[in-house]
Scaffold this motif. Structure first.
Motif, mmCIF file in Angstrom:
data_model
loop_
_atom_site.group_PDB
_atom_site.id
_atom_site.type_symbol
_atom_site.label_atom_id
_atom_site.label_comp_id
_atom_site.label_asym_id
_atom_site.label_seq_id
_atom_site.Cartn_x
_atom_site.Cartn_y
_atom_site.Cartn_z
ATOM 1 N N TRP A 67 -3.461 -37.962 -13.657
ATOM 2 C CA TRP A 67 -3.524 -36.833 -13.615
ATOM 3 C C TRP A 67 -3.422 -35.373 -14.646
ATOM 4 C CZ3 TRP A 67 -6.319 -32.969 -11.506
ATOM 5 C CH2 TRP A 67 -6.089 -31.405 -11.397
ATOM 6 N N ALA A 68 -2.513 -35.764 -15.559
ATOM 7 C CA ALA A 68 -1.423 -35.676 -16.684
ATOM 8 C C ALA A 68 -2.765 -35.851 -18.027
ATOM 9 C CB ALA A 68 -0.258 -35.551 -16.697
ATOM 10 N N LEU A 69 -2.885 -36.836 -17.975
ATOM 11 C CA LEU A 69 -3.720 -37.502 -18.706
ATOM 12 C C LEU A 69 -5.205 -36.987 -18.933
ATOM 13 C CD1 LEU A 69 -2.008 -40.818 -19.596
ATOM 14 C CD2 LEU A 69 -1.429 -38.512 -20.621
ATOM 15 N N LEU A 70 -5.496 -36.767 -17.859
ATOM 16 C CA LEU A 70 -6.902 -36.405 -18.135
ATOM 17 C C LEU A 70 -7.560 -35.015 -18.463
ATOM 18 C CD1 LEU A 70 -7.916 -37.364 -13.833
ATOM 19 C CD2 LEU A 70 -8.867 -38.425 -16.017
ATOM 20 N N ASN A 71 -8.255 -34.713 -18.771
ATOM 21 C CA ASN A 71 -8.715 -34.026 -19.141
ATOM 22 C C ASN A 71 -9.443 -32.835 -18.503
ATOM 23 O OD1 ASN A 71 -10.371 -31.379 -20.323
ATOM 24 N ND2 ASN A 71 -11.769 -32.225 -22.440
ATOM 25 N N HIS A 72 -8.830 -31.394 -17.933
ATOM 26 C CA HIS A 72 -9.430 -30.424 -16.792
ATOM 27 C C HIS A 72 -9.917 -29.310 -17.216
ATOM 28 C CE1 HIS A 72 -6.611 -33.649 -14.413
ATOM 29 N NE2 HIS A 72 -5.261 -32.851 -15.413
ATOM 30 N N GLU A 73 -10.184 -29.581 -18.774
ATOM 31 C CA GLU A 73 -10.937 -27.817 -18.911
ATOM 32 C C GLU A 73 -12.452 -27.804 -18.139
ATOM 33 O OE1 GLU A 73 -12.681 -24.418 -20.900
ATOM 34 O OE2 GLU A 73 -10.464 -26.076 -20.500
ATOM 35 N N THR A 74 -12.318 -26.776 -17.200
ATOM 36 C CA THR A 74 -13.642 -26.658 -16.456
ATOM 37 C C THR A 74 -14.049 -24.901 -16.412
ATOM 38 O OG1 THR A 74 -15.035 -27.336 -14.420
ATOM 39 C CG2 THR A 74 -12.250 -27.024 -13.933
ATOM 40 N N PHE A 75 -14.649 -24.537 -16.001
ATOM 41 C CA PHE A 75 -14.396 -23.046 -15.643
ATOM 42 C C PHE A 75 -16.050 -22.985 -15.093
ATOM 43 C CE2 PHE A 75 -15.351 -23.243 -20.435
ATOM 44 C CZ PHE A 75 -16.868 -22.450 -19.556
ATOM 45 N N PHE A 76 -16.338 -22.049 -13.991
ATOM 46 C CA PHE A 76 -17.458 -21.099 -13.359
ATOM 47 C C PHE A 76 -18.559 -21.176 -14.191
ATOM 48 C CE2 PHE A 76 -13.690 -20.157 -10.487
ATOM 49 C CZ PHE A 76 -14.086 -20.653 -9.729
ATOM 50 N N PHE A 77 -19.537 -22.085 -14.269
ATOM 51 C CA PHE A 77 -20.882 -21.901 -14.222
ATOM 52 C C PHE A 77 -20.297 -21.973 -15.905
ATOM 53 C CE2 PHE A 77 -21.376 -18.145 -11.193
ATOM 54 C CZ PHE A 77 -22.803 -19.075 -10.509
#
Length: 281
Positions: A67-77
């Motif tokens: 989980w820590a190594l994944l790229n979590h960049e996301t946001f609405f629309f």
């Protein structure tokens, strides 16, 4: 934190084994920061101690590292122009195709912490008269149980909630939750979240009229990417549509899809053929 080449290789293998994603050179700068956070949260002295515990077989710790190594960049629309194109052109085209059934089945694949599928739910809510009487099924999946847990809760920090949303929708579609914001119940109930690997059989709920798999595939090796494309195609209706991330394409990656000549940024199953589902161990 000074990581050796062996350390980098070990964590790269762990990430690929658990998620299918590669720890590409451009993401290795995150390794130090990510591992520091894991060491602190699990009260582990240093990286050698972390590696020893992982080698002994600690699935909870391995999940935390992945989980820590994944790229979590996301946001609405996210990728607003592409999302606008989907809402103003892609969805109306699907509405015409499904006018008799008045039902759309949508799969948000690799949904991370949920902003993408909630954005879809918000988009339909913006046009209640257009979609009145329709059944809209939104299935959202991710490989990480931690991501799915967060997505299902619909709880976001002030910063996360504001990214991509006008203030008016923050007020009408969320409710205050201490220092955070929670997606209101009527919106959360419109999305069905579950843990799922893109290399496994597609989730229940298909055949899907629209699949969003954005900003995920470029982290996979070419053979795994082809397998995911085949699995997605097997889950779609013959006339369904696929949406990828802005930097992704099917060209030169798969024979299962072709560019949609009528809808910019979308892809169709090639010739509407029934592809064989592919798996990668």
């Amino acid at each position: 934190m000074d990581l050796s080449a062996d350390d980098h290789a070990f964590f790269a293998r762990l990430l690929e084994q658990r998620t299918g994603q590669q720890l590409q050179p451009g993401r290795r700068w995150r390794l130090d920061t990510a591992l520091q956070a894991v060491l602190k949260s699990h009260a582990i002295e240093d990286v050698p101690a972390l590696v020893r515990r992982l080698r002994m077989g600690d699935p909870v710790l391995a999940e935390a590292v992945a989980w820590a190594l994944l790229n979590h960049e996301t946001f609405f629309f996210r990728d607003q122009p592409a999302f606008t194109q989907l809402v103003t052109a892609g969805l109306p085209a699907l509405r015409e195709l499904r006018a008799a059934q008045r039902r759309l089945r949508i799969w948000s694949a690799g949904c991370s912490t949920g902003q993408e599928p909630y954005s879809l739910a918000f988009a339909f809510a913006r046009e209640p008269k257009v979609w009145e009487g329709w059944q809209i099924d939104i299935v959202a999946t991710d490989i990480s149980p931690l991501a799915i847990e967060r997505a299902r809760a619909g709880l976001y920090t002030q910063f996360e909630a504001q990214r991509g949303l006008p203030v008016q929708e923050l007020v009408t579609l969320f409710e205050p939750a201490g220092d955070s914001w929670r997606v209101c119940d009527r919106m959360r109930h419109k999305v069905r979240f579950s843990r799922h690997s893109l290399f496994d059989a597609p989730p229940p709920g298909g055949p899907f009229d629209l699949v969003l798999c954005r900003n995920v595939l470029f982290y996979f090796a070419p053979d795994r990417r082809r397998a995911v494309f085949a699995n997605i195609a097997s889950a779609m209706a013959p006339d369904g549509r696929l949406m990828l991330g802005a930097a992704e394409t099917v060209i030169g990656q798969t024979d299962d899809f072709a560019v949609d000549p009528e809808q910019r940024g979308l892809y169709r199953r090639r010739d509407g053929a029934e592809p064989a589902m592919a798996r990668v161990a």
